[in-house]
Design a protein around this motif. Structure first.
Motif, PDB file in Angstrom:
ATOM      1  N   ALA A 237       0.832  -1.207   0.000  1.00 32.98           N
ATOM      2  CA  ALA A 237       0.000   0.000   0.000  1.00 32.98           C
ATOM      3  C   ALA A 237       0.865   1.255   0.000  1.00 32.98           C
ATOM      4  O   ALA A 237       0.545   2.254  -0.676  1.00 32.98           O
ATOM      5  CB  ALA A 237      -0.920  -0.021   1.226  1.00 32.98           C
ATOM      6  N   GLN A 238       1.960   1.269   0.724  1.00 32.50           N
ATOM      7  CA  GLN A 238       2.866   2.424   0.756  1.00 32.50           C
ATOM      8  C   GLN A 238       3.451   2.697  -0.626  1.00 32.50           C
ATOM      9  O   GLN A 238       3.578   3.852  -1.054  1.00 32.50           O
ATOM     10  CB  GLN A 238       3.988   2.196   1.765  1.00 32.50           C
ATOM     11  CG  GLN A 238       3.512   2.108   3.194  1.00 32.50           C
ATOM     12  CD  GLN A 238       4.655   1.811   4.157  1.00 32.50           C
ATOM     13  OE1 GLN A 238       5.827   1.991   3.828  1.00 32.50           O
ATOM     14  NE2 GLN A 238       4.303   1.346   5.358  1.00 32.50           N
ATOM     15  N   LEU A 239       3.842   1.624  -1.348  1.00 36.83           N
ATOM     16  CA  LEU A 239       4.394   1.797  -2.698  1.00 36.83           C
ATOM     17  C   LEU A 239       3.359   2.409  -3.628  1.00 36.83           C
ATOM     18  O   LEU A 239       3.690   3.266  -4.476  1.00 36.83           O
ATOM     19  CB  LEU A 239       4.867   0.445  -3.245  1.00 36.83           C
ATOM     20  CG  LEU A 239       6.188  -0.067  -2.696  1.00 36.83           C
ATOM     21  CD1 LEU A 239       6.399  -1.534  -3.065  1.00 36.83           C
ATOM     22  CD2 LEU A 239       7.353   0.781  -3.213  1.00 36.83           C
ATOM     23  N   GLY A 244       3.435   6.021  -5.933  1.00 30.29           N
ATOM     24  CA  GLY A 244       2.687   5.968  -7.185  1.00 30.29           C
ATOM     25  C   GLY A 244       3.105   4.774  -8.047  1.00 30.29           C
ATOM     26  O   GLY A 244       2.984   4.833  -9.282  1.00 30.29           O
ATOM     27  N   SER A 245       3.588   3.704  -7.435  1.00 28.19           N
ATOM     28  CA  SER A 245       4.009   2.514  -8.183  1.00 28.19           C
ATOM     29  C   SER A 245       2.893   1.482  -8.177  1.00 28.19           C
ATOM     30  O   SER A 245       2.105   1.386  -7.225  1.00 28.19           O
ATOM     31  CB  SER A 245       5.263   1.907  -7.559  1.00 28.19           C
ATOM     32  OG  SER A 245       6.342   2.814  -7.601  1.00 28.19           O
ATOM     33  N   SER A 246       2.841   0.717  -9.227  1.00 28.40           N
ATOM     34  CA  SER A 246       1.921  -0.424  -9.261  1.00 28.40           C
ATOM     35  C   SER A 246       2.651  -1.644  -8.694  1.00 28.40           C
ATOM     36  O   SER A 246       3.839  -1.856  -8.960  1.00 28.40           O
ATOM     37  CB  SER A 246       1.456  -0.688 -10.686  1.00 28.40           C
ATOM     38  OG  SER A 246       2.561  -1.033 -11.511  1.00 28.40           O
ATOM     39  N   VAL A 247       1.913  -2.424  -7.923  1.00 22.28           N
ATOM     40  CA  VAL A 247       2.487  -3.600  -7.264  1.00 22.28           C
ATOM     41  C   VAL A 247       1.693  -4.834  -7.704  1.00 22.28           C
ATOM     42  O   VAL A 247       0.475  -4.900  -7.462  1.00 22.28           O
ATOM     43  CB  VAL A 247       2.481  -3.464  -5.725  1.00 22.28           C
ATOM     44  CG1 VAL A 247       3.077  -4.712  -5.087  1.00 22.28           C
ATOM     45  CG2 VAL A 247       3.227  -2.216  -5.303  1.00 22.28           C
ATOM     46  N   ASP A 248       2.368  -5.752  -8.343  1.00 20.87           N
ATOM     47  CA  ASP A 248       1.712  -6.981  -8.829  1.00 20.87           C
ATOM     48  C   ASP A 248       2.335  -8.184  -8.125  1.00 20.87           C
ATOM     49  O   ASP A 248       3.562  -8.375  -8.197  1.00 20.87           O
ATOM     50  CB  ASP A 248       1.870  -7.094 -10.343  1.00 20.87           C
ATOM     51  CG  ASP A 248       1.214  -8.353 -10.887  1.00 20.87           C
ATOM     52  OD1 ASP A 248       0.039  -8.601 -10.564  1.00 20.87           O
ATOM     53  OD2 ASP A 248       1.901  -9.116 -11.604  1.00 20.87           O
TER      54      ASP A 248
END
Length: 273
Positions: A237-239, A244-248
């Motif tokens: 969630a912090q990323l 503003g990064s997408s985390v997959d």
């Protein structure tokens, strides 16, 4: 008188000749003496005779063997019967001594066999432990590649801020706390001494420059590793919010981490023997 005697002899001869002629006249002309045929040889009688002879021979051989056996027994008995009491006692003591020696030798050999088995088991167990320790040490130190269940976390370039070393270090710590056994970031194998440093071009991980997108592979329980990243207010969630990064996060039963590194030589630390 002489003439009369001569006449009587002549009449007697004629009478005898006449009697002989009658006998000859009664004989059949062209008759031959009868020839008796030899009786046929009975094959069954010959076979029975052979069997009888064979049976007699077998009985004789059995009798001879029995006689020899009984003679041997009698000779053995007579040998011991001729010994006096002292000699019999001596033979008995010698037999007991031999039996005792054989029992001791048997015990020694049994102990040696048990020792060899125990040593072999200990060596085998030691080899197994050494192999396990070598594999564990190789995985922890990054010298050996690894394969197993786990997750792949892909982090894109931040649109709000540059992804820095602190958030990536937090991601590694969260995965490690969730039970990750082996990890890698991009082309760098993560070990206990791994560090991450900020640079103008990206990040430096253990002396190697890495750039986004950052791909973190971790082997462990996929569910627990996914929860560690996606938990509310967590590193994922912090990323997304701060950087503003997408985390997959992708779970898999076959994560392969073939990034390895050379073993480091310890300058001060030594193993305890």
């Amino acid at each position: 008188m002489a003439r009369r005697s001569r006449s009587d002899n002549m009449l007697e001869k004629l009478h005898d000749q006449h009697a002989q002629d009658k006998v000859n006249d009664r004989m059949e002309t062209g008759s031959f003496p009868k020839v008796r045929k030899k009786p046929r040889r009975d094959l069954n009688a010959h076979s029975n005779r052979s069997r009888l002879i064979s049976s007699i021979l077998v009985m004789l051989m059995c009798a001879l063997l029995g006689f020899a056996y009984m003679s041997q027994i009698n000779n053995s008995k007579s040998t011991y019967e001729t010994l006096d009491e002292n000699e019999l006692v001596r033979l008995l003591n010698e037999s007991n001594t031999q039996i005792s020696n054989l029992e001791q030798r048997k015990t020694q050999l049994s102990n040696q066999l048990n020792s060899l088995k125990s040593a072999a088991n200990e060596q085998e167990q030691a080899r197994k432990i050494a192999k396990q320790n070598e594999e564990t040490s190789g995985l922890i130190s990054g010298r050996l590649p690894a394969r197993g269940r786990g997750v792949t976390v892909t982090i894109s370039r931040g649109t709000e801020a540059k992804v820095d070393a602190s958030i990536m270090f937090n991601l590694i710590e969260e995965l490690r706390n969730a039970g990750a056994e082996v990890m890698a970031i991009n082309s760098v194998r993560v070990v206990a001494s791994t560090y991450i440093q900020d640079t103008d071009d990206g990040l430096i991980c253990d002396g190697t420059t890495i750039k986004p997108p950052f791909v973190v592979k971790a082997i462990g329980n996929p569910q627990e590793l996914s929860n560690a990243v996606d938990i509310a207010g967590g590193v994922g969630a912090q990323l997304q919010v701060k950087y503003g990064s997408s985390v997959d996060v992708q779970s898999s039963d076959n994560i392969i981490i073939d990034e390895v590194r050379e073993a480091t030589q310890n300058k001060y630390a030594k193993t305890v023997e």
